[in-house]
Design an enzyme around this catalytic site. Structure first.
Site, PDB file in Angstrom:
ATOM      1  N   HIS A 180       0.820  -1.226   0.000  1.00  0.00           N
ATOM      2  CA  HIS A 180       0.000   0.000   0.000  1.00  0.00           C
ATOM      3  C   HIS A 180       0.849   1.270   0.000  1.00  0.00           C
ATOM      4  O   HIS A 180       0.314   2.377  -0.161  1.00  0.00           O
ATOM      5  CB  HIS A 180      -0.934   0.030   1.203  1.00  0.00           C
ATOM      6  CG  HIS A 180      -1.983  -1.035   1.203  1.00  0.00           C
ATOM      7  ND1 HIS A 180      -2.845  -1.219   0.148  1.00  0.00           N
ATOM      8  CD2 HIS A 180      -2.297  -1.983   2.127  1.00  0.00           C
ATOM      9  CE1 HIS A 180      -3.658  -2.233   0.422  1.00  0.00           C
ATOM     10  NE2 HIS A 180      -3.342  -2.716   1.608  1.00  0.00           N
ATOM     11  N   ASP A 216      -2.716 -10.573  -2.349  1.00  0.00           N
ATOM     12  CA  ASP A 216      -3.277 -10.075  -1.095  1.00  0.00           C
ATOM     13  C   ASP A 216      -4.754  -9.745  -1.297  1.00  0.00           C
ATOM     14  O   ASP A 216      -5.179  -9.383  -2.400  1.00  0.00           O
ATOM     15  CB  ASP A 216      -2.510  -8.829  -0.674  1.00  0.00           C
ATOM     16  CG  ASP A 216      -2.850  -8.352   0.725  1.00  0.00           C
ATOM     17  OD1 ASP A 216      -2.086  -8.683   1.647  1.00  0.00           O
ATOM     18  OD2 ASP A 216      -3.866  -7.654   0.891  1.00  0.00           O
ATOM     19  N   HIS A 218      -6.344  -7.183  -0.315  1.00  0.00           N
ATOM     20  CA  HIS A 218      -6.514  -5.761  -0.614  1.00  0.00           C
ATOM     21  C   HIS A 218      -5.648  -5.369  -1.812  1.00  0.00           C
ATOM     22  O   HIS A 218      -4.530  -5.859  -1.968  1.00  0.00           O
ATOM     23  CB  HIS A 218      -6.137  -4.912   0.598  1.00  0.00           C
ATOM     24  CG  HIS A 218      -6.935  -5.228   1.822  1.00  0.00           C
ATOM     25  ND1 HIS A 218      -6.507  -6.126   2.775  1.00  0.00           N
ATOM     26  CD2 HIS A 218      -8.149  -4.783   2.228  1.00  0.00           C
ATOM     27  CE1 HIS A 218      -7.414  -6.208   3.734  1.00  0.00           C
ATOM     28  NE2 HIS A 218      -8.418  -5.415   3.424  1.00  0.00           N
ATOM     29  N   ASP A 305      -4.604 -12.920   3.625  1.00  0.00           N
ATOM     30  CA  ASP A 305      -5.847 -12.397   4.199  1.00  0.00           C
ATOM     31  C   ASP A 305      -7.052 -12.724   3.324  1.00  0.00           C
ATOM     32  O   ASP A 305      -8.165 -12.262   3.597  1.00  0.00           O
ATOM     33  CB  ASP A 305      -5.757 -10.895   4.463  1.00  0.00           C
ATOM     34  CG  ASP A 305      -5.085 -10.109   3.358  1.00  0.00           C
ATOM     35  OD1 ASP A 305      -4.669 -10.713   2.359  1.00  0.00           O
ATOM     36  OD2 ASP A 305      -4.976  -8.879   3.503  1.00  0.00           O
TER      37      ASP A 305
END
Length: 363
Positions: A180, A216, A218, A305
């Site tokens: 991120h 991931d 996200h 995740d």
């Protein structure tokens, strides 16, 4: 679009068998241990915590996977190949500036340069800097943050160097995670973009084309933004639909790159509740694009995740699905660096990570 890229000679392409995968790890990760993050209107304990790494290490120790080795030190130069120098300087000095105010708790931003404010001039005061260089309030800075994040980048760079030196694969057990973090901003538990730093290292050491596969839950908004106008690094991501999921403001399917990078960014947003079959179909789409790109190596932003019991995610993968992910990545036949990203079901993170790695290794 893969047709825009002429595949480079597969000089780095390797067979599926090879030496056992090494894991790179630094105990300095534990020096970053934020007390709280701002989430849905309240301060809550950080989801991203040191025990995540300890569970992964314990699971690796219980398998036939290779040794765990410490990172080398690479200094500042590989960081500023990806990140703005002023941003790196901010990360290095932020705690000293914060503590000089007499503050002893974590440094967190409380104001951001949103649409109607200027976003081109870094403030001189630390309160302003924290907002200028961040996208959210999930990035506490502590006394040990700079040491931890620079060590995390060294972990990724050491894994990348192992592959430049001839290894078929490596696992960079990075913490804090990185995908991120943009060229000039932290966010989503991420400070330095480890996957991007590793990919650029490969480019600087002879790989003509590098693919980054982000699995991931996200979207890796920072990684996308760093390479969005480039044709030498392909970014492919499957993730929660940003209409309903963090980071909300990037990760849509119509984001395909700009300028020279047009066609070299692939987003595959998926709905809440995505089941394994649908997820694996999207993974195959991403892998087909990577194969057509003619990559000399692939960096995998490895978030687990996507697990059905993850506390902040909404996919339905079970532990038994992760070896399949590893095996399908291995079928590319490319040198592969796994870089640790998310995964917040702490008790299960080690099992899920090891399942991916063992699936890749054929076990």
């Amino acid at each position: 679009m893969a047709s825009r890229a002429t595949p480079s000679p597969a000089t780095h392409r390797l067979p599926h068998s090879g030496t056992t995968m090494l894991t790179v790890h630094s105990p300095d990760h534990a020096l970053h241990h934020g007390a709280a993050e701002f989430y849905r209107g309240r301060l809550v304990p950080c989801f991203e915590m040191p025990s995540r790494v300890e569970h992964v290490l314990a699971s690796i120790a219980a398998t036939e996977l290779g040794a765990v080795i410490p990172p080398e030190s690479f200094g500042r130069e590989p960081l500023v190949r990806v990140h703005a120098p002023d941003y790196v300087a901010f990360l290095e000095s932020a705690w000293a500036e914060w503590s000089a105010l007499g503050e002893t708790g974590d440094a967190l931003p409380y104001v951001w340069p949103a649409r109607d404010l200027r976003g081109d001039v870094p403030p001189a005061h630390i309160d302003g800097k924290l907002g200028f260089y961040s996208i959210d309030a999930a990035v506490p800075i502590t006394a040990g943050t700079w040491t931890a994040v620079s060590a995390s980048a060294d972990v990724a760079l050491t894994g990348a160097k192992l592959i430049v030196d001839g290894a078929r694969s490596a696992f960079a057990l990075c913490r804090p995670p990185g995908h991120h973090a943009g060229a000039r901003a932290m966010g989503g538990f991420c400070y330095l973009n480890n996957a991007a730093i590793a990919a650029q290292y490969w480019r600087d050491h002879g790989m003509a084309r590098v693919a980054i596969l982000d699995v991931d839950y996200h979207h890796g908004n920072g990684t996308q933004a760093i390479f969005y106008d480039r044709a030498d690094v392909l970014f492919a991501s499957l993730h929660g639909d940003p209409q309903v999921e963090y980071p909300f403001f990037l990760g849509y399917a119509d984001e395909t790159g700009t300028g020279a990078g047009e066609g070299f960014n692939l987003n595959l947003p998926l709905a809440w509740g995505t089941e394994p079959a649908e997820y694996l179909s999207a993974l195959d789409t991403a892998l087909e694009r990577i194969a057509g790109f003619g990559a000399d190596g692939v960096v995998v932003s490895l978030g687990v995740d996507t697990f059905e019991h993850d506390p902040i995610s909404h996919f339905k993968l079970a532990s038994a699905d992760y070896p399949t992910i590893g095996a399908r990545i291995a079928a590319l036949g490319l040198p592969t660096l796994f870089v640790m990203e998310g995964g917040y079901a702490v008790a299960d993170i080690g099992t899920n990570v090891v399942n991916v790695l063992r699936g890749f290794e054929g076990g």
